[in-house]
Design a protein around this motif. Structure first.
Motif, PDB file in Angstrom:
ATOM      1  N   TYR A 134      50.231  25.653  51.797  1.00 50.18           N
ATOM      2  CA  TYR A 134      50.245  24.566  52.791  1.00 50.18           C
ATOM      3  C   TYR A 134      48.891  23.881  52.807  1.00 50.18           C
ATOM      4  CZ  TYR A 134      54.380  26.843  54.842  1.00 50.18           C
ATOM      5  OH  TYR A 134      55.605  27.395  55.058  1.00 50.18           O
ATOM      6  N   TYR A 135      48.920  22.570  52.616  1.00 56.61           N
ATOM      7  CA  TYR A 135      47.702  21.754  52.740  1.00 56.61           C
ATOM      8  C   TYR A 135      48.130  20.293  52.838  1.00 56.61           C
ATOM      9  CZ  TYR A 135      42.772  20.568  52.320  1.00 56.61           C
ATOM     10  OH  TYR A 135      41.500  20.116  52.591  1.00 56.61           O
ATOM     11  N   SER A 136      47.162  19.419  53.136  1.00 56.86           N
ATOM     12  CA  SER A 136      47.443  17.974  53.154  1.00 56.86           C
ATOM     13  C   SER A 136      47.699  17.498  51.722  1.00 56.86           C
ATOM     14  CB  SER A 136      46.241  17.208  53.707  1.00 56.86           C
ATOM     15  OG  SER A 136      45.793  17.798  54.905  1.00 56.86           O
ATOM     16  N   HIS A 137      48.180  16.240  51.612  1.00 57.55           N
ATOM     17  CA  HIS A 137      48.425  15.685  50.277  1.00 57.55           C
ATOM     18  C   HIS A 137      47.118  15.140  49.695  1.00 57.55           C
ATOM     19  CE1 HIS A 137      50.499  14.148  46.895  1.00 57.55           C
ATOM     20  NE2 HIS A 137      50.260  12.890  47.172  1.00 57.55           N
ATOM     21  N   GLU A 171      43.383  22.847  45.742  1.00 54.68           N
ATOM     22  CA  GLU A 171      43.624  22.734  44.303  1.00 54.68           C
ATOM     23  C   GLU A 171      43.314  24.032  43.558  1.00 54.68           C
ATOM     24  OE1 GLU A 171      45.671  20.112  44.302  1.00 54.68           O
ATOM     25  OE2 GLU A 171      44.783  19.273  42.496  1.00 54.68           O
ATOM     26  N   VAL A 172      42.361  24.821  44.069  1.00 49.33           N
ATOM     27  CA  VAL A 172      42.072  26.089  43.396  1.00 49.33           C
ATOM     28  C   VAL A 172      43.304  27.006  43.469  1.00 49.33           C
ATOM     29  CG1 VAL A 172      40.970  27.188  45.410  1.00 49.33           C
ATOM     30  CG2 VAL A 172      40.359  27.946  43.128  1.00 49.33           C
ATOM     31  N   ARG A 194      53.149  19.918  51.421  1.00 50.30           N
ATOM     32  CA  ARG A 194      52.134  18.925  51.805  1.00 50.30           C
ATOM     33  C   ARG A 194      52.330  18.574  53.282  1.00 50.30           C
ATOM     34  NH1 ARG A 194      48.901  17.500  47.025  1.00 50.30           N
ATOM     35  NH2 ARG A 194      49.871  18.848  45.479  1.00 50.30           N
ATOM     36  N   VAL A 195      51.343  18.894  54.078  1.00 48.23           N
ATOM     37  CA  VAL A 195      51.409  18.728  55.526  1.00 48.23           C
ATOM     38  C   VAL A 195      50.968  17.311  55.880  1.00 48.23           C
ATOM     39  CG1 VAL A 195      50.371  19.587  57.684  1.00 48.23           C
ATOM     40  CG2 VAL A 195      50.973  21.202  55.851  1.00 48.23           C
ATOM     41  N   SER A 196      51.746  16.619  56.705  1.00 47.75           N
ATOM     42  CA  SER A 196      51.384  15.237  57.077  1.00 47.75           C
ATOM     43  C   SER A 196      50.210  15.270  58.063  1.00 47.75           C
ATOM     44  CB  SER A 196      52.575  14.523  57.726  1.00 47.75           C
ATOM     45  OG  SER A 196      52.810  15.091  59.007  1.00 47.75           O
ATOM     46  N   PRO A 232      43.528  25.377  54.036  1.00 51.93           N
ATOM     47  CA  PRO A 232      44.834  25.801  53.547  1.00 51.93           C
ATOM     48  C   PRO A 232      45.237  27.180  54.049  1.00 51.93           C
ATOM     49  CG  PRO A 232      43.178  26.213  51.865  1.00 51.93           C
ATOM     50  CD  PRO A 232      42.477  25.527  53.011  1.00 51.93           C
ATOM     51  N   VAL A 233      46.557  27.412  54.003  1.00 53.54           N
ATOM     52  CA  VAL A 233      47.083  28.766  54.151  1.00 53.54           C
ATOM     53  C   VAL A 233      48.134  28.961  53.059  1.00 53.54           C
ATOM     54  CG1 VAL A 233      46.722  28.981  56.651  1.00 53.54           C
ATOM     55  CG2 VAL A 233      48.894  28.055  55.801  1.00 53.54           C
ATOM     56  N   ILE A 234      48.415  30.221  52.778  1.00 50.41           N
ATOM     57  CA  ILE A 234      49.553  30.519  51.906  1.00 50.41           C
ATOM     58  C   ILE A 234      50.538  31.370  52.695  1.00 50.41           C
ATOM     59  CG2 ILE A 234      48.294  30.334  49.727  1.00 50.41           C
ATOM     60  CD1 ILE A 234      48.272  33.411  49.557  1.00 50.41           C
TER      61      ILE A 234
END
Ligand SMILES: N[C@@H](CCC(=O)N[C@@H](CS)C(=O)NCC(=O)O)C(=O)O
Length: 214
Positions: free
Chosen positions: A5-8, A15-16, A32-34, A59-61
């Motif tokens: 989960y992260y922004s676009h 990216e890592v 991709r979180v708005s 980010p989270v996974i």
């Protein structure tokens, strides 16, 4: 399947994770979180799926129904899954120090992004370009000069992938006052960016995801 989960945005923190899995053809869900969802997350901690981000951050996974945060921790997780980390304790620590340095560098740049006063912003950017970034880049260049490898640790790892995207951001020209040449005096570090950037899977990822090279 791992969900990220992260922004676009192609920011290094996300990216890592994405690229380390993509390079090895490991399937993952790229959520991709708005902007609205992100603002809600910061306030409440809730992700779009109703689960909680432990530190109200990205980010989270998500793995086996659990949400894990903190870039370093989840970069290592993805690096272990993709075999782009190391089983060797010393090499793992060398990789960790680069990820933590990427965080430190981000933390000197980010306040200038949040600065509202334009004059102060540009003053702070001068300090970044003339003092703070060269200092960090020199430390990293020194580490790259310690042995024969072009990588931070023998072969390409999550350390190089994180640094590729951090440097890509800093040299992109999108941060006013930071010239695209900011890393030019550090050839080994610049080469890390070049090597990861020209990796065929990385090129494939950038084109597929953003429709262009970034
Ligand atoms: N220590 C965290 C920091 C993550 C972080 O600052 N993420 C930003 C987005 S790039 C964020 O969620 N900011 C919102 C906030 O901290 O309230 C990590 O390493 O992952």
């Amino acid at each position: 399947m791992i969900k990220i989960y992260y922004s676009h945005l192609p920011f290094w923190r996300a990216e890592v994770l994405r690229v380390s899995l993509f390079i090895r053809d490991i399937p993952f869900e790229d959520v991709r979180v708005s902007r609205e969802e992100f603002i809600h997350l910061i306030k409440t901690g809730f992700l779009p799926n109703g689960k909680k981000s432990p530190f109200h951050q990205l980010p989270v996974i998500e793995v086996e129904d659990k949400i894990i945060g903190q870039t370093g921790a989840i970069a290592r997780y993805c690096g272990k899954v993709s075999n782009l980390y190391s089983d060797d304790m010393l090499k793992a620590a060398k990789i960790d120090q680069i990820i933590d340095a990427a965080t430190d560098i981000t933390n000197v740049v980010s306040p200038t992004i949040r600065e509202k006063d334009q004059e102060k912003k540009m003053e702070d950017r001068k300090v970044l370009v003339n003092k703070l970034l060269p200092r960090w880049f020199k430390y990293l260049e020194n580490l790259l000069s310690e042995d024969d490898s072009i990588w931070f640790v023998e072969t390409m790892t999550i350390a190089d992938i994180a640094m590729w995207r951090l440097l890509g951001w800093l040299t992109s020209g999108i941060i006013d006052g930071i010239p695209t040449s900011v890393v030019d005096d550090f050839p080994k570090l610049k080469n890390i960016h070049h090597q990861v950037h020209t990796h065929p899977k990385v090129q494939e990822w950038m084109l597929k995801t953003y429709g262009k090279e970034i």
